[in-house]
Design an enzyme around this catalytic site. Structure first.
Site, PDB file in Angstrom:
ATOM      1  N   HIS A 111       0.027   1.173 -12.852  1.00 51.90           N
ATOM      2  CA  HIS A 111       0.828  -0.003 -13.582  1.00 51.90           C
ATOM      3  C   HIS A 111       2.341   0.406 -13.800  1.00 51.90           C
ATOM      4  O   HIS A 111       2.702   1.268 -14.215  1.00 51.90           O
ATOM      5  CB  HIS A 111       0.199  -0.455 -15.003  1.00 51.90           C
ATOM      6  CG  HIS A 111       0.787  -1.607 -15.542  1.00 51.90           C
ATOM      7  ND1 HIS A 111       0.286  -2.787 -15.117  1.00 51.90           N
ATOM      8  CD2 HIS A 111       1.543  -1.705 -16.671  1.00 51.90           C
ATOM      9  CE1 HIS A 111       1.124  -3.774 -15.935  1.00 51.90           C
ATOM     10  NE2 HIS A 111       1.848  -2.984 -16.675  1.00 51.90           N
ATOM     11  N   ARG A 146     -16.096 -14.877 -10.211  1.00 54.55           N
ATOM     12  CA  ARG A 146     -15.598 -13.309 -10.056  1.00 54.55           C
ATOM     13  C   ARG A 146     -16.983 -12.608 -10.011  1.00 54.55           C
ATOM     14  O   ARG A 146     -16.785 -11.555  -9.399  1.00 54.55           O
ATOM     15  CB  ARG A 146     -15.145 -13.003 -11.402  1.00 54.55           C
ATOM     16  CG  ARG A 146     -13.507 -13.716 -11.572  1.00 54.55           C
ATOM     17  CD  ARG A 146     -12.827 -13.034 -12.717  1.00 54.55           C
ATOM     18  NE  ARG A 146     -11.489 -13.738 -12.901  1.00 54.55           N
ATOM     19  CZ  ARG A 146     -10.480 -13.434 -12.302  1.00 54.55           C
ATOM     20  NH1 ARG A 146     -10.295 -12.383 -11.755  1.00 54.55           N
ATOM     21  NH2 ARG A 146      -9.348 -14.258 -12.726  1.00 54.55           N
ATOM     22  N   ASP A 150      -5.279  -3.695 -18.198  1.00 52.72           N
ATOM     23  CA  ASP A 150      -3.963  -2.478 -18.248  1.00 52.72           C
ATOM     24  C   ASP A 150      -4.134  -1.689 -19.625  1.00 52.72           C
ATOM     25  O   ASP A 150      -3.200  -1.439 -20.163  1.00 52.72           O
ATOM     26  CB  ASP A 150      -2.651  -3.231 -18.210  1.00 52.72           C
ATOM     27  CG  ASP A 150      -2.657  -3.920 -16.926  1.00 52.72           C
ATOM     28  OD1 ASP A 150      -3.059  -3.304 -15.941  1.00 52.72           O
ATOM     29  OD2 ASP A 150      -1.891  -4.962 -16.534  1.00 52.72           O
ATOM     30  N   GLY A 177       0.754  -1.159   0.056  1.00 49.05           N
ATOM     31  CA  GLY A 177      -0.098  -0.183  -0.093  1.00 49.05           C
ATOM     32  C   GLY A 177       0.635   1.169   0.015  1.00 49.05           C
ATOM     33  O   GLY A 177       0.542   2.322   0.380  1.00 49.05           O
ATOM     34  N   SER A 178       1.884   1.343  -0.578  1.00 55.20           N
ATOM     35  CA  SER A 178       2.899   2.448  -0.381  1.00 55.20           C
ATOM     36  C   SER A 178       2.160   3.521  -1.339  1.00 55.20           C
ATOM     37  O   SER A 178       2.019   4.674  -1.094  1.00 55.20           O
ATOM     38  CB  SER A 178       4.354   2.083  -0.812  1.00 55.20           C
ATOM     39  OG  SER A 178       4.551   1.761  -2.371  1.00 55.20           O
ATOM     40  N   ASN A 179       1.760   2.997  -2.552  1.00 56.67           N
ATOM     41  CA  ASN A 179       1.039   4.104  -3.292  1.00 56.67           C
ATOM     42  C   ASN A 179      -0.090   4.576  -2.693  1.00 56.67           C
ATOM     43  O   ASN A 179      -0.624   5.763  -2.771  1.00 56.67           O
ATOM     44  CB  ASN A 179       0.609   3.467  -4.625  1.00 56.67           C
ATOM     45  CG  ASN A 179       1.801   3.723  -5.634  1.00 56.67           C
ATOM     46  OD1 ASN A 179       2.140   4.568  -6.033  1.00 56.67           O
ATOM     47  ND2 ASN A 179       2.185   2.626  -5.853  1.00 56.67           N
ATOM     48  N   LEU A 203     -10.598  -7.378 -12.913  1.00 58.08           N
ATOM     49  CA  LEU A 203     -12.029  -6.929 -12.435  1.00 58.08           C
ATOM     50  C   LEU A 203     -12.595  -7.190 -14.119  1.00 58.08           C
ATOM     51  O   LEU A 203     -12.188  -6.754 -15.031  1.00 58.08           O
ATOM     52  CB  LEU A 203     -12.121  -5.449 -12.015  1.00 58.08           C
ATOM     53  CG  LEU A 203     -11.546  -5.360 -10.830  1.00 58.08           C
ATOM     54  CD1 LEU A 203     -11.494  -3.761 -10.212  1.00 58.08           C
ATOM     55  CD2 LEU A 203     -12.573  -5.950  -9.751  1.00 58.08           C
TER      56      LEU A 203
HETATM   57  C1  GAR Z   1       3.171  -1.180  -7.596  1.00 63.08           C
HETATM   58  O1  GAR Z   1       4.536  -1.232  -8.099  1.00 63.08           O
HETATM   59  C2  GAR Z   1       2.123  -1.111  -8.642  1.00 63.08           C
HETATM   60  O2  GAR Z   1       2.306  -0.341  -9.800  1.00 63.08           O
HETATM   61  C3  GAR Z   1       1.966  -2.493  -9.077  1.00 63.08           C
HETATM   62  O3  GAR Z   1       1.982  -3.043  -7.544  1.00 63.08           O
HETATM   63  C4  GAR Z   1       2.748  -2.392  -6.751  1.00 63.08           C
HETATM   64  C5  GAR Z   1       1.933  -2.125  -5.484  1.00 63.08           C
HETATM   65  O4  GAR Z   1       2.916  -1.561  -4.336  1.00 63.08           O
HETATM   66  N1  GAR Z   1       0.763  -2.805  -9.479  1.00 63.08           N
HETATM   67  C6  GAR Z   1       0.430  -3.721 -10.358  1.00 63.08           C
HETATM   68  O5  GAR Z   1       1.430  -4.520 -10.837  1.00 63.08           O
HETATM   69  C7  GAR Z   1      -1.025  -3.613 -10.940  1.00 63.08           C
HETATM   70  N2  GAR Z   1      -1.020  -4.941 -11.728  1.00 63.08           N
HETATM   71  P1  GAR Z   1       2.254  -0.981  -3.177  1.00 63.08           P
HETATM   72  O6  GAR Z   1       1.284  -1.593  -2.573  1.00 63.08           O
HETATM   73  O7  GAR Z   1       3.423  -0.571  -2.379  1.00 63.08           O
HETATM   74  O8  GAR Z   1       1.533   0.483  -3.714  1.00 63.08           O
END
Ligand code: GAR
Length: 196
Positions: A109, A65, A145, A12-14, A93
């Site tokens: 992405h 799903r 994507d 969850g850093s984003n 989804l």
């Molecule tokens: C991020 O690098 C994001 O771009 C990627 O997962 C990571 C999540 O990091 N997303 C995907 O690959 C989507 N298919 P986070 O949990 O630290 O934000």
């Protein structure tokens, strides 16, 4: 003010960067963070910041799903979100869920789309010998994507890079890009944000 639901599956850093950005006169606020994994570390970060969390495990639904997505819709409905931000949400989804949210759901992405849709983007960029890599924020459409690009950030690929060092460099840019795109998008401006 737009109400934003953030979907996560992991660290969850984003999500944290999005939460930290939604202050002051920002046009959006987080209303809920949802994870498909009860162990997702990001849930603790959301709770620590006073944001309600919901967990909808995908596992009990097996291949169904539609039922999983129905449960997600039910879990977020009480928070009345206007927008959804996927932030490391690792479940596909279907159109059934995505279509009603067209134009209101964003994803980040870790590649310069349209290159490297799907998984293992950093390994594939290294394998291809790319000298430039990066990340993309886009509107979510039923195709994986895909969908209109709302922002991109580029990073160099260095000669000694491993998957891990490259991923870390890209993630740093994700943390800058996603908040900028969300701020612009929530204010009704869909012009792409282009970094470096
Ligand atoms: C991020 O690098 C994001 O771009 C990627 O997962 C990571 C999540 O990091 N997303 C995907 O690959 C989507 N298919 P986070 O949990 O630290 O934000």
């Amino acid at each position: 003010t737009k109400r934003v639901a953030i979907f996560i599956s992991g660290g969850g850093s984003n999500m944290v960067k999005l939460l930290e950005s939604m202050v002051g006169d920002h046009p959006a606020r987080a209303c809920v963070v949802l994870s498909n994994d009860p162990q997702a570390k990001g849930l603790e970060h959301a709770e620590a910041r006073g944001v309600p969390t919901e967990v909808v495990r995908h596992h009990p639904f097996g291949k169904d799903r539609a039922a999983f997505e129905h449960a997600i819709s039910g879990a977020i409905a009480p928070y009345a979100p206007d927008l959804i931000c996927l932030a490391g949400f690792m479940r596909k989804l279907t159109a059934e869920f995505v279509d009603p949210w067209r134009g209101k759901m964003l994803n980040i992405h870790p590649s310069l789309l349209p290159k490297y849709k799907g998984l293992h983007t950093h390994a594939r960029a290294l394998e291809a010998g790319d000298t430039v890599h990066g990340c993309t924020v886009h509107e979510v459409t039923p195709a994986l994507d895909d969908g209109p690009i709302l922002g991109q950030a580029r990073v160099p690929v260095l000669p000694d890079d491993t998957e891990e060092t490259l991923a870390a460099r890209v993630l740093t840019q994700e943390h800058l890009l996603y908040p900028q795109v969300l701020a612009r998008f929530a204010s009704g401006d869909r012009r792409p944000v282009l970094l470096s």
